[in-house]
Design a protein around this motif. Structure first.
Motif, PDB file in Angstrom:
ATOM      1  N   LYS A   1      16.018  -2.308  14.462  1.00 30.85           N
ATOM      2  CA  LYS A   1      15.677  -3.707  14.739  1.00 30.85           C
ATOM      3  C   LYS A   1      14.318  -4.117  14.165  1.00 30.85           C
ATOM      4  CE  LYS A   1      19.385  -3.922  17.298  1.00 30.85           C
ATOM      5  NZ  LYS A   1      20.612  -4.589  16.766  1.00 30.85           N
ATOM      6  N   HIS A   2      13.576  -3.149  13.636  1.00 34.91           N
ATOM      7  CA  HIS A   2      12.206  -3.427  13.197  1.00 34.91           C
ATOM      8  C   HIS A   2      11.889  -2.554  11.987  1.00 34.91           C
ATOM      9  CE1 HIS A   2       7.767  -3.351  13.240  1.00 34.91           C
ATOM     10  NE2 HIS A   2       7.803  -4.423  14.010  1.00 34.91           N
ATOM     11  N   ILE A   3      11.224  -3.135  11.002  1.00 33.46           N
ATOM     12  CA  ILE A   3      10.776  -2.414   9.820  1.00 33.46           C
ATOM     13  C   ILE A   3       9.277  -2.666   9.619  1.00 33.46           C
ATOM     14  CG2 ILE A   3      10.912  -2.214   7.299  1.00 33.46           C
ATOM     15  CD1 ILE A   3      13.404  -1.162   8.492  1.00 33.46           C
ATOM     16  N   SER A   4       8.512  -1.592   9.501  1.00 30.70           N
ATOM     17  CA  SER A   4       7.127  -1.698   9.034  1.00 30.70           C
ATOM     18  C   SER A   4       7.095  -1.136   7.623  1.00 30.70           C
ATOM     19  CB  SER A   4       6.178  -0.908   9.933  1.00 30.70           C
ATOM     20  OG  SER A   4       6.111  -1.466  11.226  1.00 30.70           O
ATOM     21  N   ALA A   5       6.734  -1.970   6.656  1.00 36.91           N
ATOM     22  CA  ALA A   5       6.721  -1.557   5.243  1.00 36.91           C
ATOM     23  C   ALA A   5       5.304  -1.713   4.721  1.00 36.91           C
ATOM     24  CB  ALA A   5       7.695  -2.400   4.431  1.00 36.91           C
ATOM     25  N   TYR A   6       4.613  -0.594   4.585  1.00 32.67           N
ATOM     26  CA  TYR A   6       3.201  -0.603   4.225  1.00 32.67           C
ATOM     27  C   TYR A   6       3.004  -0.275   2.751  1.00 32.67           C
ATOM     28  CZ  TYR A   6       2.675  -0.288   9.295  1.00 32.67           C
ATOM     29  OH  TYR A   6       2.761  -0.511  10.638  1.00 32.67           O
ATOM     30  N   GLU A   7       2.173  -1.056   2.097  1.00 31.93           N
ATOM     31  CA  GLU A   7       1.788  -0.703   0.730  1.00 31.93           C
ATOM     32  C   GLU A   7       0.876   0.517   0.767  1.00 31.93           C
ATOM     33  OE1 GLU A   7      -0.332  -2.633  -3.257  1.00 31.93           O
ATOM     34  OE2 GLU A   7      -0.327  -3.759  -1.365  1.00 31.93           O
ATOM     35  N   LEU A   8       1.130   1.486  -0.093  1.00 33.24           N
ATOM     36  CA  LEU A   8       0.319   2.696  -0.129  1.00 33.24           C
ATOM     37  C   LEU A   8      -1.147   2.358  -0.369  1.00 33.24           C
ATOM     38  CD1 LEU A   8       0.098   5.837  -0.287  1.00 33.24           C
ATOM     39  CD2 LEU A   8       0.381   5.573  -2.776  1.00 33.24           C
ATOM     40  N   THR A   9      -2.006   2.886   0.483  1.00 34.87           N
ATOM     41  CA  THR A   9      -3.453   2.823   0.289  1.00 34.87           C
ATOM     42  C   THR A   9      -3.943   4.233   0.023  1.00 34.87           C
ATOM     43  OG1 THR A   9      -3.683   0.932   1.789  1.00 34.87           O
ATOM     44  CG2 THR A   9      -5.663   2.239   1.353  1.00 34.87           C
ATOM     45  N   VAL A  10      -4.641   4.432  -1.056  1.00 34.16           N
ATOM     46  CA  VAL A  10      -5.116   5.765  -1.433  1.00 34.16           C
ATOM     47  C   VAL A  10      -6.571   5.906  -1.002  1.00 34.16           C
ATOM     48  CG1 VAL A  10      -5.481   7.396  -3.313  1.00 34.16           C
ATOM     49  CG2 VAL A  10      -3.505   5.847  -3.375  1.00 34.16           C
ATOM     50  N   ALA A  11      -6.780   6.671   0.081  1.00 35.69           N
ATOM     51  CA  ALA A  11      -8.133   6.922   0.576  1.00 35.69           C
ATOM     52  C   ALA A  11      -8.743   8.096  -0.183  1.00 35.69           C
ATOM     53  CB  ALA A  11      -8.094   7.234   2.073  1.00 35.69           C
ATOM     54  N   ASP A  12     -10.037   8.014  -0.485  1.00 34.78           N
ATOM     55  CA  ASP A  12     -10.696   8.992  -1.348  1.00 34.78           C
ATOM     56  C   ASP A  12     -10.603  10.419  -0.824  1.00 34.78           C
ATOM     57  OD1 ASP A  12     -11.394   7.044  -3.136  1.00 34.78           O
ATOM     58  OD2 ASP A  12     -13.423   6.765  -2.347  1.00 34.78           O
ATOM     59  N   TYR A  13     -10.668  10.591   0.502  1.00 35.44           N
ATOM     60  CA  TYR A  13     -10.761  11.943   1.056  1.00 35.44           C
ATOM     61  C   TYR A  13      -9.397  12.554   1.399  1.00 35.44           C
ATOM     62  CZ  TYR A  13     -10.703   8.881   5.142  1.00 35.44           C
ATOM     63  OH  TYR A  13     -10.385   7.898   6.044  1.00 35.44           O
TER      64      TYR A  13
END
Length: 381
Positions: free
Chosen positions: A188-200
């Motif tokens: 019933k729910h979708i969370s679609a996150y754009e990839l964030t590339v953290a330095d560490y």
């Protein structure tokens, strides 16, 4: 009303993109950590009895991987913490799960405790993408779990987390994942996150070797997600979140609307107007401080009018609720539509990024894509 977030930082292994605080699963550490969660709630109760006697609005157990907790450990958590919280008026109780640690027995236990919502970290159904991310589950295992009959029988709502813009991902592989996920009736729910590339993170340390999709392709992926969700009747109620009517995350909406919440556990954040604070991101140090009846605070601040105004604009422009002029004024004692901001707001309306409904400024789907840019230009001086 107050919401409660409980951080369980344990994972089988760290995913290569993850920048949340987590540690390898360890039975001894887990046992001591669970005891500390109960003691932290007790510290709040002794320090401000009115706070912990407020009606609980929502409960959210995140991580890490909460579904790694064994049935015995969950029962201990129930004894030291859940039993001390009045959940009679709670509107939602969510638990994050991963396919590799989910079982039917755990699902029955969650439901018996009062959990109403499960959300599964799937991220992709493409074997290559799962491998690159360092996920512990296979696509086959994810689908096996999502098609379990108990999900529909025992829980009001089931959600799935996906990531797009993964290294090597194409519109075709994303569409394949979406088509399969959205064909499963229980979701019933979708969370679609754009990839964030953290330095560490491992991704950050090998950034130059990753074939991250271009900005243009990332926009096409965002638009594809919007299209596929819209086709089956899911509405975009936040830049990264889609749901059928009545299945929006009440807990997350409480964050976005500046309602009060307490975070328990290492690295957890809390907000009781006008103060915000966070716990130390170290499980051993967290347990040590709790054992001496000290609050495990890493950082705290009092939010002034301009900080609140900036956050309301930033969060509001990422949400289908938008920013209401009256609410903005009541919280910050500032005018949203001063001379300089109103000119900019009207410019965004003309360019199709915003719509104006009465005294509320609401981002369009296109506008959510440019929410951060608009927020920067609208920030208080």
């Amino acid at each position: 009303m107050i919401s409660v977030y409980i951080h369980t930082p344990f994972c089988i292994k760290k995913c290569r993109y993850c920048d949340f605080y987590s540690v390898p699963f360890n039975d001894s550490l887990t046992e001591r950590y669970i005891e500390a969660l109960g003691k932290e709630w007790e510290i709040y109760r002794r320090g401000d009895p009115t706070l912990t006697k407020q009606s609980i609005h929502t409960i959210y157990i995140g991580g890490g991987t909460p579904s790694l907790l064994s049935i015995d450990t969950w029962e201990k958590l129930d004894e030291v913490l859940f039993s001390k919280i009045d959940k009679s008026e709670a509107k939602e109780w969510s638990v994050e799960c991963n396919p590799e640690s989910f079982t039917i027995e755990k699902a029955e236990m969650y439901a018996d405790s009062g959990v109403t919502r499960l959300t599964f970290g799937i991220q992709s159904l493409n074997p290559r993408e799962l491998s690159i991310c360092g996920r512990a589950h296979s696509a086959e295992r994810a689908l096996e779990v999502l098609n379990c009959k108990i999900l529909a029988d025992k829980f009001r709502s089931i959600g799935v987390d996906l990531i797009y813009n993964l290294p090597g991902q194409t519109l075709e592989t994303l569409d394949s994942t979406l088509s399969t996920i959205l064909s499963i009736p229980v979701i019933k729910h979708i969370s679609a996150y754009e990839l964030t590339v953290a330095d560490y993170t491992p991704f950050g340390r090998h950034r130059q070797k990753l074939s991250i999709p271009s900005e243009e392709l990332s926009v096409e992926m965002y638009e594809l997600i919007n299209k596929r969700c819209s086709e089956i009747g899911m509405s975009q109620y936040e830049v990264s979140n889609y749901a059928f009517a009545g299945h929006e995350s009440i807990h997350n909406k409480a964050y976005w609307s500046h309602q009060s919440y307490i975070g328990l556990g290492a690295s957890a954040h809390s907000y009781i107007h006008p103060k915000r604070w966070s716990n130390i991101a170290d499980a051993e140090d967290y347990i040590s401080r709790i054992s001496t009846n000290k609050r495990p605070i890493d950082f705290e601040e009092i939010l002034g009018a301009y900080e609140l105004a900036s956050e309301i604009i930033f969060l509001g422009l990422r949400s289908a609720d938008g920013v209401d002029e009256n609410e903005f004024k009541s919280i910050t004692n500032l005018e949203l539509c001063n001379d300089s901001r109103e000119t900019k707001l009207l410019k965004y309306v003309d360019s199709g990024l915003l719509e104006k409904h009465g005294r509320r400024w609401i981002p369009t789907s296109k506008g959510m894509l440019f929410a951060d840019m608009m927020a920067r230009e609208l920030m208080p001086d």
